[in-house]
Design a protein around this motif. Structure first.
Motif, PDB file in Angstrom:
ATOM      1  N   MET A   1       0.849  -1.191   0.000  1.00  0.00           N
ATOM      2  CA  MET A   1       0.000   0.000   0.000  1.00  0.00           C
ATOM      3  C   MET A   1       0.884   1.240   0.000  1.00  0.00           C
ATOM      4  O   MET A   1       1.979   1.232   0.577  1.00  0.00           O
ATOM      5  CB  MET A   1      -0.897   0.040   1.233  1.00  0.00           C
TER       6      MET A   1
ATOM      7  N   ASP B   1      -1.987   6.039   1.901  1.00  0.00           N
ATOM      8  CA  ASP B   1      -3.184   5.226   2.139  1.00  0.00           C
ATOM      9  C   ASP B   1      -3.073   4.455   3.448  1.00  0.00           C
ATOM     10  O   ASP B   1      -4.056   4.297   4.179  1.00  0.00           O
ATOM     11  CB  ASP B   1      -3.392   4.241   0.986  1.00  0.00           C
TER      12      ASP B   1
ATOM     13  N   ALA C   1     -12.154   9.677   3.783  1.00  0.00           N
ATOM     14  CA  ALA C   1     -11.650   8.564   2.981  1.00  0.00           C
ATOM     15  C   ALA C   1     -12.630   7.413   3.063  1.00  0.00           C
ATOM     16  O   ALA C   1     -13.202   7.138   4.131  1.00  0.00           O
ATOM     17  CB  ALA C   1     -10.273   8.119   3.462  1.00  0.00           C
TER      18      ALA C   1
ATOM     19  N   PHE D   1     -12.972   3.286   2.393  1.00  0.00           N
ATOM     20  CA  PHE D   1     -12.171   2.064   2.290  1.00  0.00           C
ATOM     21  C   PHE D   1     -13.025   0.985   1.644  1.00  0.00           C
ATOM     22  O   PHE D   1     -14.155   0.753   2.070  1.00  0.00           O
ATOM     23  CB  PHE D   1     -11.691   1.630   3.671  1.00  0.00           C
TER      24      PHE D   1
ATOM     25  N   GLU E   1     -11.266  10.735  -0.473  1.00  0.00           N
ATOM     26  CA  GLU E   1     -10.269   9.824  -1.038  1.00  0.00           C
ATOM     27  C   GLU E   1     -10.769   8.389  -0.984  1.00  0.00           C
ATOM     28  O   GLU E   1     -11.681   8.059  -0.217  1.00  0.00           O
ATOM     29  CB  GLU E   1      -8.946   9.946  -0.274  1.00  0.00           C
TER      30      GLU E   1
ATOM     31  N   VAL F   1      -9.477   4.307  -0.692  1.00  0.00           N
ATOM     32  CA  VAL F   1      -8.404   3.370  -0.370  1.00  0.00           C
ATOM     33  C   VAL F   1      -8.903   1.969  -0.698  1.00  0.00           C
ATOM     34  O   VAL F   1      -9.853   1.477  -0.075  1.00  0.00           O
ATOM     35  CB  VAL F   1      -7.986   3.450   1.112  1.00  0.00           C
TER      36      VAL F   1
END
Length: 367
Positions: free
Chosen positions: A244, A248, A283, A285, A339, A341
């Motif tokens: 990664m 992140d 973010a 995920f 964002e 991830v």
């Protein structure tokens, strides 16, 4: 991963044609252009069956296979809207399968997956084959490239190529080191990968600024790089596989910390949708599951997404469409500057494969 590269795509309304196909021109293929056009014809038929208009088909056809200057195995991602090219991106590897989709939202997840993990790096190859002495004849050649892995495979980074007499190498190595440090700072590198002659590269590494020296990874047997491809591509592939990006991983660490103290985090599709509606996602995920059955309802604006049609109609939204969940989530993230991830289930398995790190603690988003 920051998704700003997708912003131009969402500045125009759909419907969009989204096409992913293998555009490699491998020497083993007798007529690669004919093979590309054959693959495109199959995708064109798929788009037409989904209702794509003639102008959209023409716009894709005029772009497919245009990457004749990209060597090695790779692919293309082509997006059009209303008969015009909306976004064109080179893929570092051929897609797992050729894809064609026509709908209100573009199918961007395969492109995002190809750009991951997005590691900023500096690759340096020190070429020298002479006597290990600054009194020897010959020259030291430095090749360097600052890039983003794996995108640099098909989109060259900033390159440096210098040849220096070995008699001047002790002094010149310091200048080269400072130049390399400047390139590294511009992209905030997290790894400096150095290959080549042990003696010559050792002199260079010792003259790098201390902060950069701590990020150095030396590799052996780099071989010659293919023209037009990433410098040290094979070694970078080995080094970064399954890794990664540090940025992140920091976001993931923040998410896990918030989850431990029941803070600014949430899990599950409903919680993610609720947070995105409020613009509260820092973010998101995601465990990438291309076969995921989840669908969401969307309106014209990025934050207009919901689990049910009735919820959006309650807010007075009339122009509604049911879309793949990942397409709706990505558009909302781009529109709200969040964002994304992507991670394997070994790293994290949130409920329904979705977790969010919130900009602020919001009880309404905790499901």
């Amino acid at each position: 991963m920051r998704l700003s590269f997708l912003e131009p795509l969402y500045k125009q309304p759909g419907p969009f044609a989204s096409v992913y196909l293998d555009t490699s021109r491998d020497a083993a293929i007798e007529d690669p252009d004919a093979a590309i056009q054959l693959r495109w014809r199959h995708l064109r038929d798929a788009l037409a069956s989904e209702g794509a208009d003639r102008d959209s088909l023409t716009a894709v056809a005029g772009t497919v296979g245009s990457d004749t200057d990209v060597p090695g195995t790779h692919g293309q991602a082509v997006f059009t809207a209303h008969g015009r090219l909306a976004l064109l991106d080179e893929l570092p590897a051929p897609p797992a399968r050729d894809i064609a989709h026509f709908g209100t939202l573009p199918d961007t997840m395969p492109l995002i997956v190809q750009r991951a993990p997005g590691i900023p790096y500096l690759a340096v190859h020190v070429h020298y084959g002479g006597r290990h002495s600054t009194e020897a004849t010959g020259a030291v050649r430095i090749e360097a490239e600052a890039g983003m892995w794996p995108l640099t495979k098909v989109v060259p980074g900033h390159r440096l190529d210098e040849e220096i007499p070995v008699t001047d190498w002790m002094r010149a190595a310091g200048e080269v080191g400072r130049e390399l440090a400047g390139h590294a700072r511009r992209i905030d590198v997290e790894a400096v990968v150095v290959a080549g002659d042990v003696w010559a590269r050792g002199i260079l590494v010792r003259r790098l600024p201390a902060g950069l020296r701590g990020q150095v990874v030396t590799v052996e047997g780099a071989g010659e790089s293919q023209p037009g491809r990433a410098l040290l591509e094979r070694k970078l592939d080995e080094l970064f596989r399954g890794r990664m990006a540090a940025h992140d991983r920091a976001l993931l660490g923040a998410f896990l910390a918030e989850r431990t103290r029941d803070g600014a985090s949430a899990e599950g599709l409903a919680a993610a949708v609720s947070a995105l509606q409020r613009g509260g996602v820092k973010a998101l995920f995601l465990n990438d599951h291309p076969e995921s059955p989840f669908r969401l309802w969307t309106g014209p604006e990025p934050g207009q997404l919901a689990l049910t049609e009735q919820e959006l109609r309650f807010y007075g939204i009339r122009e509604l469409h049911e879309e793949q969940a990942d397409a709706a989530l990505v558009r909302a993230l781009v529109g709200t500057k969040g964002e994304l991830v992507l991670m394997s289930e070994r790293e994290l398995r949130p409920a329904e494969g979705v977790g969010v790190l919130l900009r602020y603690a919001d009880p309404a988003c905790r499901m």
